[in-house]
Design a protein around this motif. Structure first.
Motif, short mmCIF file in Angstrom:
data_model
loop_
_atom_site.label_atom_id
_atom_site.label_comp_id
_atom_site.label_asym_id
_atom_site.label_seq_id
_atom_site.Cartn_x
_atom_site.Cartn_y
_atom_site.Cartn_z
N GLU A 33 0.84 -1.21 0.00
CA GLU A 33 0.00 0.00 0.00
C GLU A 33 0.87 1.26 0.00
O GLU A 33 0.60 2.21 -0.73
CB GLU A 33 -0.92 0.02 1.22
CG GLU A 33 -2.05 -0.99 1.17
CD GLU A 33 -2.85 -1.01 2.47
OE1 GLU A 33 -2.81 -0.03 3.24
OE2 GLU A 33 -3.50 -2.05 2.72
N PHE A 34 1.93 1.25 0.78
CA PHE A 34 2.83 2.40 0.85
C PHE A 34 3.49 2.64 -0.51
O PHE A 34 3.55 3.76 -0.99
CB PHE A 34 3.90 2.17 1.93
CG PHE A 34 4.95 3.24 1.96
CD1 PHE A 34 4.71 4.44 2.64
CD2 PHE A 34 6.17 3.09 1.33
CE1 PHE A 34 5.64 5.43 2.69
CE2 PHE A 34 7.13 4.09 1.37
CZ PHE A 34 6.86 5.26 2.05
N ARG A 35 3.98 1.55 -1.12
CA ARG A 35 4.63 1.68 -2.42
C ARG A 35 3.67 2.19 -3.49
O ARG A 35 4.03 3.01 -4.32
CB ARG A 35 5.23 0.35 -2.84
CG ARG A 35 6.46 -0.01 -2.02
CD ARG A 35 7.06 -1.33 -2.45
NE ARG A 35 8.29 -1.57 -1.70
CZ ARG A 35 8.82 -2.75 -1.52
NH1 ARG A 35 8.25 -3.82 -2.06
NH2 ARG A 35 9.92 -2.89 -0.83
N LYS A 36 2.43 1.69 -3.45
CA LYS A 36 1.42 2.11 -4.42
C LYS A 36 1.09 3.59 -4.24
O LYS A 36 1.01 4.36 -5.20
CB LYS A 36 0.16 1.27 -4.25
CG LYS A 36 -0.92 1.55 -5.26
CD LYS A 36 -2.11 0.62 -5.05
CE LYS A 36 -3.22 0.95 -6.01
NZ LYS A 36 -4.38 0.11 -5.79
N THR A 37 0.93 4.02 -3.00
CA THR A 37 0.58 5.41 -2.68
C THR A 37 1.72 6.37 -2.98
O THR A 37 1.50 7.49 -3.42
CB THR A 37 0.19 5.54 -1.20
OG1 THR A 37 -0.86 4.62 -0.92
CG2 THR A 37 -0.25 6.93 -0.85
N ASN A 38 2.95 5.92 -2.76
CA ASN A 38 4.11 6.80 -2.90
C ASN A 38 4.90 6.58 -4.18
O ASN A 38 6.00 7.10 -4.33
CB ASN A 38 5.03 6.62 -1.67
CG ASN A 38 4.36 7.12 -0.42
OD1 ASN A 38 4.20 8.32 -0.23
ND2 ASN A 38 3.95 6.19 0.44
N GLY A 39 4.35 5.79 -5.10
CA GLY A 39 4.97 5.60 -6.39
C GLY A 39 6.32 4.90 -6.35
O GLY A 39 7.20 5.23 -7.13
N ARG A 40 6.46 3.98 -5.46
CA ARG A 40 7.76 3.28 -5.37
C ARG A 40 7.61 1.83 -5.72
O ARG A 40 6.74 1.15 -5.62
CB ARG A 40 8.33 3.40 -3.97
CG ARG A 40 8.66 4.82 -3.66
CD ARG A 40 9.26 4.92 -2.30
NE ARG A 40 9.49 6.33 -1.98
CZ ARG A 40 10.17 6.73 -0.97
NH1 ARG A 40 10.68 5.89 -0.13
NH2 ARG A 40 10.35 8.00 -0.74
#
Length: 83
Positions: A76-83
């Motif tokens: 979820e963090f990667r998806k939200t922060n484009g990583r």
């Protein structure tokens, strides 16, 4: 009155100490500890006891469950922060 505290590691030493104190005519009180927590701070001991109570009451999650939840959060963090 003076109070002396003695910690005994070997159980067999207790009877010898009691015999000596008795021969000296000294009063004594034996206090046995339920658990040997060493030098841990009281807050740490209470935290450990709380964790053990949770374990006994079934308030736990498996390693696999926790790792799965962490993997979801990372995704979820990667998806939200484009990583």
């Amino acid at each position: 009155m003076t109070t002396i505290t003695v910690e005994i590691d070997k159980e067999e030493d207790l009877s010898a100490l009691q015999e000596v104190l008795g021969k000296m005519g000294l009063k004594y009180h034996v206090e046995e500890e339920d658990d040997d927590w060493g030098d841990l701070p009281e807050a740490a001991i209470e935290g450990i006891k709380a964790g053990l109570a949770d374990l006994e009451a079934g308030r736990t999650h498996s390693h696999e469950y926790v790792m799965g939840e962490i993997d979801k959060k990372i995704a979820e963090f990667r998806k939200t922060n484009g990583r």
